[in-house]
Design an enzyme around this catalytic site. Structure first.
Site, PDB file in Angstrom:
ATOM      1  N   ALA A 322       0.898  -1.102   0.029  1.00  0.00           N
ATOM      2  CA  ALA A 322       0.117  -0.034  -0.009  1.00  0.00           C
ATOM      3  C   ALA A 322       0.991   1.235   0.108  1.00  0.00           C
ATOM      4  O   ALA A 322       2.159   1.047   0.224  1.00  0.00           O
ATOM      5  CB  ALA A 322      -0.858  -0.026   1.291  1.00  0.00           C
ATOM      6  N   GLU A 358      -1.533   3.074   6.705  1.00  0.00           N
ATOM      7  CA  GLU A 358      -1.546   4.191   5.775  1.00  0.00           C
ATOM      8  C   GLU A 358      -2.208   5.316   6.239  1.00  0.00           C
ATOM      9  O   GLU A 358      -1.808   6.606   6.142  1.00  0.00           O
ATOM     10  CB  GLU A 358      -2.209   3.716   4.473  1.00  0.00           C
ATOM     11  CG  GLU A 358      -1.721   2.455   3.853  1.00  0.00           C
ATOM     12  CD  GLU A 358      -0.249   2.269   3.628  1.00  0.00           C
ATOM     13  OE1 GLU A 358       0.522   3.619   3.607  1.00  0.00           O
ATOM     14  OE2 GLU A 358       0.490   1.407   3.936  1.00  0.00           O
TER      15      GLU A 358
END
Length: 990
Positions: A322, A358
């Protein structure tokens, strides 16, 4: 980049962006010259960029000269200022770009003055990726200059920079373009200052084809116009002050698949249009986690910049797990899309875990950014820490506080326990190879573990107060470690948090952990007659027990005892700064003590023989759960590592581990699976003794099997289902007959149309293929081809290598490198690992396949290095090694650097055989005797001297310090041989 090949692959790899480098590779990288010439000069700095890009896919528009398919045109305007006088050259980055025009100007009155020196050609200078621009006159301080350039590039397929991908939806094959800029690939999209320290604001414009969906970027679209050529031009709101690696844009036919419909806090999930509601889970968790981070940091996300929103996108081909682009988080499809019916619990928690990582980056990495990659842990350590402990507050059912220890801390300790390990802060990181290598398990997981230890030292409230001060002080700027240390010290002083530890500051404490590689083994000797406990620290090394680079750490000490067990108070009783420390237990007589409660500190612990015996007796008793689950997990992991190094014999280790027969908790069993898998690999060449070892393991699984069973039951807890997934995968692999029978029957039922619960599929698929036929594999592979759920495809892909049918294995291997897109490029590595490692019989079959397909493998993977390394490090006999070496020698001139990879792999295999020869007798003695309660009587409770199996040649040369060095000093003298012998002799038995 593997998702589920046993527990080891679960542990901490998936959230990295970019993919972390295995620690074994770091040793090779560390031998390379770190060239500071790769760094940009700091003589100029950017303030603002305006970037316009026009991508072209499989059709080239007429009337535009020089264009090819899958390319792009671009324009960039950069506003810069000099930082010193008399600058005649501007240096920025570009890579794989053709510069078509470039000039440097400044505004004077109502006109621009061009100061671009004549007679120069603008190219991307390799290997440094520099674009050098000479000016006709020196730049003037306090004057802003403008760089304007047009350029052209290619939409590559290597998943770096501005690259192309594809997917299939209801209308057929769709092309798309997306980005991955970390750590240094923005320069492949436009000329820029491509280092994290050069923050600026950005205006992005994308000119897309009219039949594509609106472009997605960091910020919302500000304006849309139709160009004369029919393209749609979309300009986005200005970004916050940011680094180039955090920019992102996606040109696609994507749709919003999940939306919170909240204008004040917009949050959307983008993906291809045929995934239904698979974004709902990531949206639900994302909103909760974003709010939790806002509360934790006291900095609201949506106020960081005007018009800021939150978007997440699922990318079909994505090299990283990610990426934390500000306002546009990008993910592999398998790591953001979740189907409650067909995705297993591993992926449910994985989506939550990665989304949390994230989102944490919006504060730790985006708002405050490491000044350079040598302190990447300031970004990634905090994100890894948050993805566990913040997610635990949002969804306690996922068990993250328990799981951090086996999944992160113990994995970090393993990586950190070799002499070639790097420090968290590594000032030698300059060139691209060293930068990539720093995206490692140590940076992520060790960074998180040290932060966790620091929180326990300061207390939760003081730690959070310090972090908030740090973020406020450095927001929209870059940070160095001393900024963090200063903020934590200020909070500690305000709260009197370090008053109990005379002379200790966070700055001095933290530097022993951030600037020094490795971690200590704390050796504890208890005199049970007097109650005196002697502690000795020395740097731990997993292969020998003793590092060649001794050092001292500031170790937060926590401990408890049998007479008054307290595993909940994790505030250290003292901070050990010297080589040794004596603590009064406060009682006399035999009772166990356990140090490092709940593994709150980042260090291993070894005890004298008597204390180990008392701990073992307690673990085997009905009251074993008085010892906290995380401490039991630590004991299991420490024992495996002490035995591996030779500091403890396997006879004693297995004696301690025999308590697992009564253990059924999650963390101890995950630690046990990891430890046993390492040993099993070294027994692989010895079928008879391997069978005995596996039978021992099966016997130890009685309690955990009794609790878990082989089928999923209605109303079971999340952690129970997740543990069953891991334990059954392991037990089927070691030959547990009931597990195998359950797996085969469920696979047969699946072939006949029955539904398999998603949490059972990994081990059911693998077992069904391992004991199945070619027809079973063909059915399985056909189901894989038509499967559309991305994480289910990964589960199936990583089970495919379990087949032992040779024709089926070759079919699988050929599919990986065929180029027909059955296996996507991002999955090549995990697929090959499955094919080569899932069965020992497959290793030489894979080698035979490799020798016949070198050219095709090279075209697909770039080289044969990766599969060759996996194969050659798993050889089981001298005959196999000779066969492989003969082929290597015959093909040395054609396979290039892969030759040395193969030779090193053979050396690893030979070392495994030698290890087995050296240590097998210890296992055989335990197999003969079984568990022995060897605690001495009360009359002899002084810790007896232990036998040693390590010769003095194991140790580094004696270096006797003339004076006692200050704790934390960078010039800590090496421990003497005598001190090391005392440390190691505590529990080295034959």
């Amino acid at each position: 980049f593997t998702i589920f090949l046993g527990v080891a692959l679960l542990q901490g790899v998936l959230t990295l962006s970019p993919i972390p480098v295995p620690e074994e590779e770091w040793a090779e990288f560390s031998r390379m010259l770190r060239d500071p010439s790769y760094r940009l000069p700091t003589t100029t700095r950017p303030r603002h960029y305006a970037v316009t890009l026009t991508p072209y896919f499989d059709v080239v528009p007429a009337g535009v000269s020089g264009l090819t398919t899958f390319s792009f045109d671009g324009e960039v305007t950069i506003y810069i200022s000099p930082t010193q006088a008399n600058v005649n050259e501007i240096v920025l980055h570009c890579n794989d770009l053709t510069i078509q025009s470039l000039r440097v100007t400044y505004v004077s009155g109502n006109s621009e003055v061009d100061i671009t020196a004549t007679g120069q050609t603008f190219t991307c200078e390799m290997p440094y990726s520099f674009l050098r621009i000479r000016t006709s006159t020196p730049l003037v301080m306090n004057q802003e200059y403008i760089i304007r350039s047009t350029f052209r590039g290619n939409l590559q397929t290597n998943m770096r920079g501005f690259y192309r991908s594809w997917y299939v939806d209801r209308t057929g094959k769709r092309w798309m373009a997306t980005t991955q800029f970390q750590p240094g690939h923005a320069r492949q999209a436009f000329p820029c200052y491509d280092e994290p320290g050069f923050k600026a604001t950005f205006d992005i414009t994308m000119n897309r084809e009219a039949d594509f969906s609106p472009t997605i970027s960091n910020m919302p679209i500000r304006a849309t116009t139709t160009l004369t050529n029919g393209r749609i031009s979309e300009t986005f709101f200005t970004t916050p002050l940011t680094s180039t690696y955090l920019l992102a844009f996606i040109v696609s036919h994507y749709q919003v698949i999940s939306n919170n419909n909240n204008a004040a806090r917009p949050f959307r999930i983008y993906a291809r249009n045929n995934v239904g509601s698979q974004g709902d889970w990531s949206l639900e968790m994302g909103e909760k986690l974003l709010l939790a981070m806002e509360n934790y940091t006291a900095i609201p996300y949506y106020t960081m910049a005007q018009n800021l929103d939150m978007k997440q996108a699922a990318i079909p081909d994505f090299s990283a797990g990610a990426m934390e682009n500000w306002g546009l988080l990008t993910y592999r499809e398998a790591l953001i899309l979740y189907d409650p019916l067909n995705s297993n619990h591993h992926y449910r928690q994985r989506v939550a875990n990665i989304v949390s990582h994230e989102i944490a980056h919006m504060w730790f990495g985006n708002l405050v950014t490491c000044a350079w990659w040598d302190n990447l842990w300031l970004n990634e350590g905090f994100a890894r820490f948050s993805q566990y402990y913040l997610t635990a507050t949002v969804d306690p059912e996922l068990g993250y506080e328990i799981r951090f220890i086996p999944e992160q801390l113990q994995v970090a300790m393993f990586s950190d326990s070799v002499d070639s390990a790097h420090a968290l802060t590594d000032t030698s990181v300059n060139d691209p190879v060293a930068v990539s290598a720093h995206f490692s398990t140590i940076t992520y997981a060790r960074g998180a573990a040290i932060l966790r230890m620091t929180q326990h030292l300061l207390s939760y409230d003081t730690f959070v107060k310090g972090l908030r001060q740090y973020l406020r002080a450095r927001q929209f700027d870059v940070a160095e470690p001393y900024h963090l240390f200063s903020a934590l010290d200020a909070a500690a002083a305000e709260d009197n948090a370090l008053a109990a530890y005379r002379g200790i500051t966070i700055d001095a404490y933290f530097r022993t952990w951030s600037e020094k590689a490795g971690h200590p083994l704390l050796s504890v000797t208890v005199d049970h007659e007097s109650g005196r406990m002697t502690l000795v620290q020395a740097r731990w090394e997993r292969n020998t027990g003793v590092s060649r680079f001794p050092g001292l750490w500031h170790i937060p000490i926590t401990w408890t005892r049998a007479g008054a067990p307290d595993f909940e108070n994790l505030k250290p009783s003292q901070v050990m700064t010297g080589q040794s420390l004596v603590i009064d237990r406060g009682t006399r007589g035999q009772e166990w003590v356990i140090f490092n409660k709940q593994v709150s500190g980042f260090y291993r612990v070894n005890y004298d023989n008597t204390t180990w015996g008392l701990i073992t007796r307690a673990l085997r008793s009905a009251n074993r759960t008085v010892i906290h689950e995380l401490s039991r997990s630590q004991i299991v992991d420490d024992v495996f590592q002490l035995a591996r190094s030779g500091v403890m014999s396997y006879q004693r280790a297995l004696n301690i581990l025999s308590y697992l027969r009564f253990e059924d908790a999650y963390a101890p069993w995950l630690s046990a699976i990891s430890g046993f898998n390492w040993v099993i690999r070294r027994f692989a060449h010895d079928a008879a003794n391997l069978q005995t070892l596996q039978n021992q393991i099966i016997g130890l699984s009685e309690a955990v099997v009794a609790r878990l069973g082989f089928t999923e039951v209605s109303g079971g807890t999340y952690m129970t289902d997740l543990q069953r997934l891991h334990v059954m995968q392991f037990l089927c692999n070691v030959g547990h007959q009931q597990c195998i029978d359950a797996g085969r029957q469920n696979f047969l039922n699946w072939r006949n149309g029955s539904f398999i619960p998603a949490n059972m599929r990994p081990w059911v698929y693998c077992t069904g293929l391992r004991y199945g036929s070619a027809e079973d594999f063909n059915y399985f592979w056909n189901r894989y081809i038509v499967e559309d759920l991305s994480n289910e495809k990964v589960v199936m892909l990583e089970a495919a290598g379990c087949t032992r049918d040779q024709a089926s294995l070759e079919k699988f291997l050929n599919a990986i490198v065929s180029g027909n897109d059955d296996v996507r490029p991002q999955d090549h590595s995990s697929a090959l690992s499955s094919a080569i490692t899932s069965n020992d019989v497959n290793t030489m079959r894979a080698f035979d396949w490799l020798t016949k397909n070198v050219d095709q493998i090279t075209r697909t993977l770039g080289s044969i290095t990766s599969p060759l390394n996996t194969i050659t490090s798993r050889l089981l006999t001298e005959a196999q090694m000779t066969q492989v070496q003969t082929w290597l020698d015959a093909n040395r001139n054609t396979i290039g650097a892969a030759y040395n990879t193969g030779v090193n792999g053979i050396a690893t295999s030979r070392a495994n055989l030698q290890w087995s020869a050296n240590r097998m007798s210890e296992f055989l003695r335990f197999f003969e005797t079984g568990f022995v309660d060897d605690v001495p009587s009360e009359a002899t409770t002084v810790a007896p001297p232990a036998e040693t199996t390590v010769t003095p040649s194991t140790f580094p040369p004696t270096v006797a310090p003339a004076t006692t060095p200050a704790p934390g000093s960078g010039n800590i003298a090496a421990l003497s041989v005598v001190s090391l012998l005392v440390t190691l002799a505590i529990n080295m038995v034959a």
